[in-house]
Design an enzyme around this catalytic site. Structure first.
Site, PDB file in Angstrom:
ATOM      1  N   GLU A   1       0.804  -0.989  -0.003  1.00 60.79           N
ATOM      2  CA  GLU A   1       0.416  -0.248  -0.203  1.00 60.79           C
ATOM      3  C   GLU A   1       1.318   1.076  -0.094  1.00 60.79           C
ATOM      4  OE1 GLU A   1      -2.645  -1.327  -1.330  1.00 60.79           O
ATOM      5  OE2 GLU A   1      -4.416  -0.646   0.269  1.00 60.79           O
TER       6      GLU A   1
ATOM      7  N   THR B   1      -6.030   6.863  -5.641  1.00 62.84           N
ATOM      8  CA  THR B   1      -6.571   6.246  -3.483  1.00 62.84           C
ATOM      9  C   THR B   1      -5.254   8.081  -3.545  1.00 62.84           C
ATOM     10  OG1 THR B   1      -6.500   4.851  -3.295  1.00 62.84           O
ATOM     11  CG2 THR B   1      -5.451   5.847  -1.501  1.00 62.84           C
TER      12      THR B   1
HETATM   13  N1  HSE Z   1      -8.153   4.359   3.751  1.00 64.34           N
HETATM   14  C1  HSE Z   1      -7.935   4.561   2.516  1.00 64.34           C
HETATM   15  C2  HSE Z   1      -8.694   6.075   2.169  1.00 64.34           C
HETATM   16  C3  HSE Z   1      -8.412   3.447   1.651  1.00 64.34           C
HETATM   17  O1  HSE Z   1      -9.313   6.407   2.106  1.00 64.34           O
HETATM   18  O2  HSE Z   1      -7.622   6.775   1.406  1.00 64.34           O
HETATM   19  C4  HSE Z   1      -8.367   3.460   0.244  1.00 64.34           C
HETATM   20  O3  HSE Z   1      -8.511   2.727  -0.319  1.00 64.34           O
END
Ligand code: HSE
Length: 312
Positions: free
Chosen positions: A130, A183
């Site tokens: 990630e 993201t």
């Molecule tokens: N918690 C993360 C965000 C998840 O909202 O950026 C990304 O899929």
């Protein structure tokens, strides 16, 4: 040559108020990784399918390879691993696509080496995937994909992950419009400061959602599925967000919000019939502004990754 094939599921991260601390696993879709031991040290990617050529084969840039490499280093592996990645879900969808690939790769590597580590101890390596994917090693996609169920990341430092039981009636709907939101971009736009009033509302709802799940109380879940901090900022990145959310609520959803960093929108319902009706209403709402979308209806997947038979 020993070969392992693993499926890891898609996830809904944040689940309303729990930015970076709540996530749940779905049954479908998910990614598959086929891993074999290799004489060459380190991790190599043989092929990637289903990504339209968008993902890097370079093992220092590919999330599955990076996650597996951190794992190999940790166990002082004497041999390397070769990976084939089969993407079965769109990139930048809000369904935890990069997380599913990282989890499948690390679980497959652990199996290849005789499972020296337990599943929960694989989490830090999957989080490194990630970090490569979006610049932040958040765990709310990888933890539910790895462990199954609904997961609370109570703390990142030290890492403290708690599985929360979910009521049998709970059904998820996720509608994915055919646009991409990265993201990394969706994190950059977020304000760094919060008001005290919003914070109070948000922590009331995060605690409320956990209470609702544990007490199997649909009405508490419904009242708590509200995000006053992230959703108002990110919904601007999703055309038709307000109409799609309203369609879900009008169709009987307990609540609805952005899945992960979007653009997918999820709803939770107290029956499969309502979950399906939500999917249809939400897709129609996207359609009415000219956006095609896919619908997934799933219970919460309590099992996480699956070892699959290897195809010859
Ligand atoms: N918690 C993360 C965000 C998840 O909202 O950026 C990304 O899929």
């Amino acid at each position: 040559m020993r070969t392992i094939r693993v499926f890891a599921p898609a996830t809904i991260a944040n689940v309303g108020p729990g930015f970076d601390v709540f996530g749940l696993a779905l049954h479908e879709p998910g990614d598959e990784v086929v891993a074999s031991v290799s004489d060459q040290p380190g991790v190599h990617i043989r092929t990637i399918t289903g990504d339209g050529g968008k993902l890097p084969l370079d093992p220092t840039k590919n999330v599955a390879a990076v996650a597996a490499a951190h794992y190999l280093k940790h166990i002082h592996a004497q041999s390397g691993v070769e990976l084939t990645v089969h993407k079965h879900m769109p990139l930048g969808s809000g369904l935890g696509s990069s997380a599913a690939s990282s989890v499948a790769a690390v679980v497959a590597a652990n199996e290849l080496f005789g499972s020296p580590l337990r599943r929960q101890n694989l989490l830090p390596f999957t989080m490194e995937g990630e970090r490569i994917a979006c610049g932040a090693a958040h765990a709310d996609n990888v933890a539910p994909s790895l462990l199954g169920g609904f997961v609370l990341i109570r703390s990142y430092n030290p890492l403290d992950v708690i599985q929360i039981p979910v009521p049998e009636f709970l059904h998820c709907t996720v509608v994915h419009p055919h646009i991409e939101v990265r993201t990394e971009d969706a994190r950059k736009i977020l304000r760094r400061e919060l008001t005290l009033a919003d914070s109070i509302t948000q922590w009331g709802n995060t605690a409320g959602l956990i209470a609702g799940l544990m007490q199997q109380d649909a009405q508490i879940i419904s009242r708590s599925l509200t995000d006053v901090i992230i959703e108002p900022q990110r919904s601007l990145l999703i055309p038709g967000f307000d109409a799609v959310k309203k369609a879900a609520l009008d169709a009987g959803a307990l609540g609805s919000s952005i899945s992960g960093s979007g653009p997918s929108i999820f709803a939770l319902s107290d029956s499969i019939q309502t979950a399906k009706a939500c999917g249809e209403a939400m897709r129609n709402a996207f359609n009415s502004i000219g956006l095609e979308s896919d619908v997934v209806v799933s219970k919460v997947n309590k099992f996480g990754p699956r070892i699959l038979p290897v195809e010859e």
